[in-house]
Design a protein around this motif. Sequence first.
Motif, PDB file in Angstrom:
ATOM      1  N   ASN A   1       0.811  -1.232   0.000  1.00  0.00           N
ATOM      2  CA  ASN A   1       0.000   0.000   0.000  1.00  0.00           C
ATOM      3  C   ASN A   1       0.838   1.274   0.000  1.00  0.00           C
ATOM      4  O   ASN A   1       0.296   2.362   0.175  1.00  0.00           O
ATOM      5  CB  ASN A   1      -0.920   0.016   1.233  1.00  0.00           C
ATOM      6  CG  ASN A   1      -2.076  -0.950   1.116  1.00  0.00           C
ATOM      7  OD1 ASN A   1      -2.402  -1.398   0.029  1.00  0.00           O
ATOM      8  ND2 ASN A   1      -2.681  -1.277   2.248  1.00  0.00           N
TER       9      ASN A   1
ATOM     10  N   GLU B   1       0.456   2.905   3.473  1.00  0.00           N
ATOM     11  CA  GLU B   1      -0.881   3.093   4.051  1.00  0.00           C
ATOM     12  C   GLU B   1      -1.232   1.878   4.907  1.00  0.00           C
ATOM     13  O   GLU B   1      -1.261   0.753   4.423  1.00  0.00           O
ATOM     14  CB  GLU B   1      -1.918   3.281   2.952  1.00  0.00           C
ATOM     15  CG  GLU B   1      -3.325   3.505   3.501  1.00  0.00           C
ATOM     16  CD  GLU B   1      -4.371   3.626   2.413  1.00  0.00           C
ATOM     17  OE1 GLU B   1      -5.568   3.536   2.731  1.00  0.00           O
ATOM     18  OE2 GLU B   1      -3.987   3.800   1.233  1.00  0.00           O
ATOM     19  N   TRP B   2      -1.529   2.136   6.177  1.00  0.00           N
ATOM     20  CA  TRP B   2      -1.766   1.055   7.122  1.00  0.00           C
ATOM     21  C   TRP B   2      -3.182   0.509   6.987  1.00  0.00           C
ATOM     22  O   TRP B   2      -4.151   1.252   6.805  1.00  0.00           O
ATOM     23  CB  TRP B   2      -1.561   1.546   8.557  1.00  0.00           C
ATOM     24  CG  TRP B   2      -0.428   0.863   9.245  1.00  0.00           C
ATOM     25  CD1 TRP B   2       0.848   1.307   9.362  1.00  0.00           C
ATOM     26  CD2 TRP B   2      -0.466  -0.416   9.900  1.00  0.00           C
ATOM     27  NE1 TRP B   2       1.627   0.397  10.056  1.00  0.00           N
ATOM     28  CE2 TRP B   2       0.844  -0.671  10.394  1.00  0.00           C
ATOM     29  CE3 TRP B   2      -1.456  -1.367  10.109  1.00  0.00           C
ATOM     30  CZ2 TRP B   2       1.173  -1.828  11.090  1.00  0.00           C
ATOM     31  CZ3 TRP B   2      -1.131  -2.522  10.794  1.00  0.00           C
ATOM     32  CH2 TRP B   2       0.166  -2.743  11.283  1.00  0.00           C
TER      33      TRP B   2
ATOM     34  N   ARG C   1     -12.128   1.817   7.754  1.00  0.00           N
ATOM     35  CA  ARG C   1     -10.892   2.077   8.505  1.00  0.00           C
ATOM     36  C   ARG C   1     -11.204   2.026   9.990  1.00  0.00           C
ATOM     37  O   ARG C   1     -12.002   2.813  10.491  1.00  0.00           O
ATOM     38  CB  ARG C   1     -10.291   3.436   8.124  1.00  0.00           C
ATOM     39  CG  ARG C   1      -8.906   3.673   8.734  1.00  0.00           C
ATOM     40  CD  ARG C   1      -8.277   4.950   8.193  1.00  0.00           C
ATOM     41  NE  ARG C   1      -6.963   5.199   8.764  1.00  0.00           N
ATOM     42  CZ  ARG C   1      -5.818   4.703   8.301  1.00  0.00           C
ATOM     43  NH1 ARG C   1      -5.847   3.914   7.239  1.00  0.00           N
ATOM     44  NH2 ARG C   1      -4.652   4.990   8.861  1.00  0.00           N
TER      45      ARG C   1
ATOM     46  N   ASP D   1       0.013   5.933   9.151  1.00  0.00           N
ATOM     47  CA  ASP D   1       0.647   5.543   7.892  1.00  0.00           C
ATOM     48  C   ASP D   1       2.144   5.835   7.940  1.00  0.00           C
ATOM     49  O   ASP D   1       2.624   6.669   8.724  1.00  0.00           O
ATOM     50  CB  ASP D   1       0.014   6.291   6.717  1.00  0.00           C
ATOM     51  CG  ASP D   1      -1.438   5.880   6.489  1.00  0.00           C
ATOM     52  OD1 ASP D   1      -1.823   4.803   6.974  1.00  0.00           O
ATOM     53  OD2 ASP D   1      -2.170   6.643   5.829  1.00  0.00           O
TER      54      ASP D   1
ATOM     55  N   GLU E   1       5.370   7.294   6.044  1.00  0.00           N
ATOM     56  CA  GLU E   1       5.703   8.255   4.994  1.00  0.00           C
ATOM     57  C   GLU E   1       7.209   8.277   4.769  1.00  0.00           C
ATOM     58  O   GLU E   1       7.991   8.180   5.719  1.00  0.00           O
ATOM     59  CB  GLU E   1       5.202   9.650   5.377  1.00  0.00           C
ATOM     60  CG  GLU E   1       3.686   9.732   5.536  1.00  0.00           C
ATOM     61  CD  GLU E   1       3.207  11.130   5.900  1.00  0.00           C
ATOM     62  OE1 GLU E   1       4.076  12.026   6.049  1.00  0.00           O
ATOM     63  OE2 GLU E   1       1.996  11.323   6.033  1.00  0.00           O
TER      64      GLU E   1
END
Length: 635
Positions: free
Chosen positions: A472, A475-476, A493, A500, A502
Amino acid sequence: MRKNRDNLKSPEQELRIFRVRALLAAVLVFAMTGLLMGRLAYLQVVQHELYSTRSEKNRVRVEPLPPTRGLIYDRNGVLLAENRPTYNLTLVRERVDDLDATLGLLVELLELPEEEAEAFRVRSRQRQRPFQPALLMSDLDEEQIARLSVNRHLLPGVEVEAQLLRYYPDAEVMAHALGYVGRINAEELANLDTGRYAGTHFIGKTGVERFYEDQLHGQAGLRKVETNARGRVLRELGRTDPVPGQNITLTLDHGLQKLAYELLDGRRGSIVAIAPRTGEILAMVSTPGFDSNQFVTGIDVASYRALQENLDLPLYNRAIRGHYPPGSTIKPFLALAGLAEGVITPDRTINDPGFYQLPNDTRRYRNWLRWGHGRVDMERSIAVSNNTYYYALAYDLGIDRIHETMSAFGFGKRVGHDIFGESTALMPSREWKRGRFNQPWYPGETLSVGIGQGYWQVTPLQLATATAVLANRGEWVKPRLASRIGDEELPARLADTPSDIEIPHDAWWDRIFSGMEKVLTGHEGTARRTGVGLEYRMAGKSGTAQVFSLGQDQRYNAEELAERLRDHALFMAFAPTEDPQIAVSVIVENAGGGSTHAAHLARAMSDAWLLKDREPDVEELREAMADDGSQVAGN
């Protein structure tokens, strides 16, 4: 003469004696009558309400009505846990004159082993309130029911009740993911809401059944019935219907789960597959499995002992509790950490002579290819799984930054949303070692962590989750097993989702993915044979986890080792690279290199999910793994 006169009767004296006696008798009669009348008045007037209630209780009985347990379905509506009709043997202890004699007769009639007599005594004491039936035995057969019926007059307080019993159609395949229900024990009974669980004999013990017990169980009802002097029900006077438990729809795919179980072929290991965009767990298998239906009805002592003593540990859920060194599967994560921390660039190269040495240290930390890979950049280091590159990277990062960045991917933490019994495994740090061993952290230990060895341990679920986060691009997603409870959808979510990840440049994700694709499609890729004929872009990384350590100048030879001392095979992957639909982690214990065994299983799982019009040939795959075992070097 006087003597004769004294012997004559005196009428006046006798009359006087008679009157005294009559008076005493009358007083006694009146006193007894008064006492009796007073007692009657006390019972009829003063104690009227008490004895009226007791009388009513003898005639009217309130019976609990257990709720129907909710069903469990897979994502496509396939029934995974159902309720089937069965007959249970129950006993109300207050209606039994001689408990030991009754239990002894039951053991004789049902032709049970002598050890069951003690089990019956224990179960007879496990109830929630007076006159509550205790469950002695489940799933009676027709012959047992017939024997009990013939001898019913000898068994006051004993009843055969028709109830619904939990049943798992694919017990071994789903055992670890679904869990199972079992009889309520004394410890659980002490902590239960007696009103809600009135008349209920079973409760979720593990897995989904345990985590979603509140939703699956429902609310007990009751009915008021009139009984005769023997306690037999004459008629129903009133009823409050029970509230059934909610059905649960899981994210699991029954077909993919079954395929994963078949692919492992009874070997000790685990496969976890996750949908990266949603965190839905598509498959979560631990092998070998076990028949969870045995635990519902009450597993016998011999069968339970056999499961406990089995060296393959079928009761152990490897997917969420198995601790394994991640091996080289963590190299893409470590490379990303090096980029994010400015320690390396995608194009920086090192020269690999086949080993790495710490400053002022003569010890050589060897690459798996003893003569080295020569010039190695980041992408090639992933494709060929070069150890020397990651020794140097780990040393430059240091254990503190490694711990911080790897924890952000979920290593060393519980990552699942509704996974009962999940382990944190271990992401080591200076503080952990100081607290555990009261020792400082040494540079050589950092190098071991750099290739996924040493103290670092992961679970298959953690590795699959980290792979999904990588797919992703940071992205968690929080892995989940339930997608819908009753008619309510779980939010996309979840509230407890970690932050997340970065990095400074998005293009770095592509460079990491390129190296992972070359693992399968590059001419030097460690799993290049697995990548033959791929119809989509797949990014992966093999790993080999050492079970025991070799000496500095020793060589690994699987044929010379006992099977349980051989390396574990690992592989993680996601596909398609440009739009990930599935992330997979595979761990096969003592199978050797991950590139020659686990990689094939990950490819088969991806094929099955992405190429839905094709059915993977499991036998052909096993032959390919056997042929491939000695032809591809690497880890």
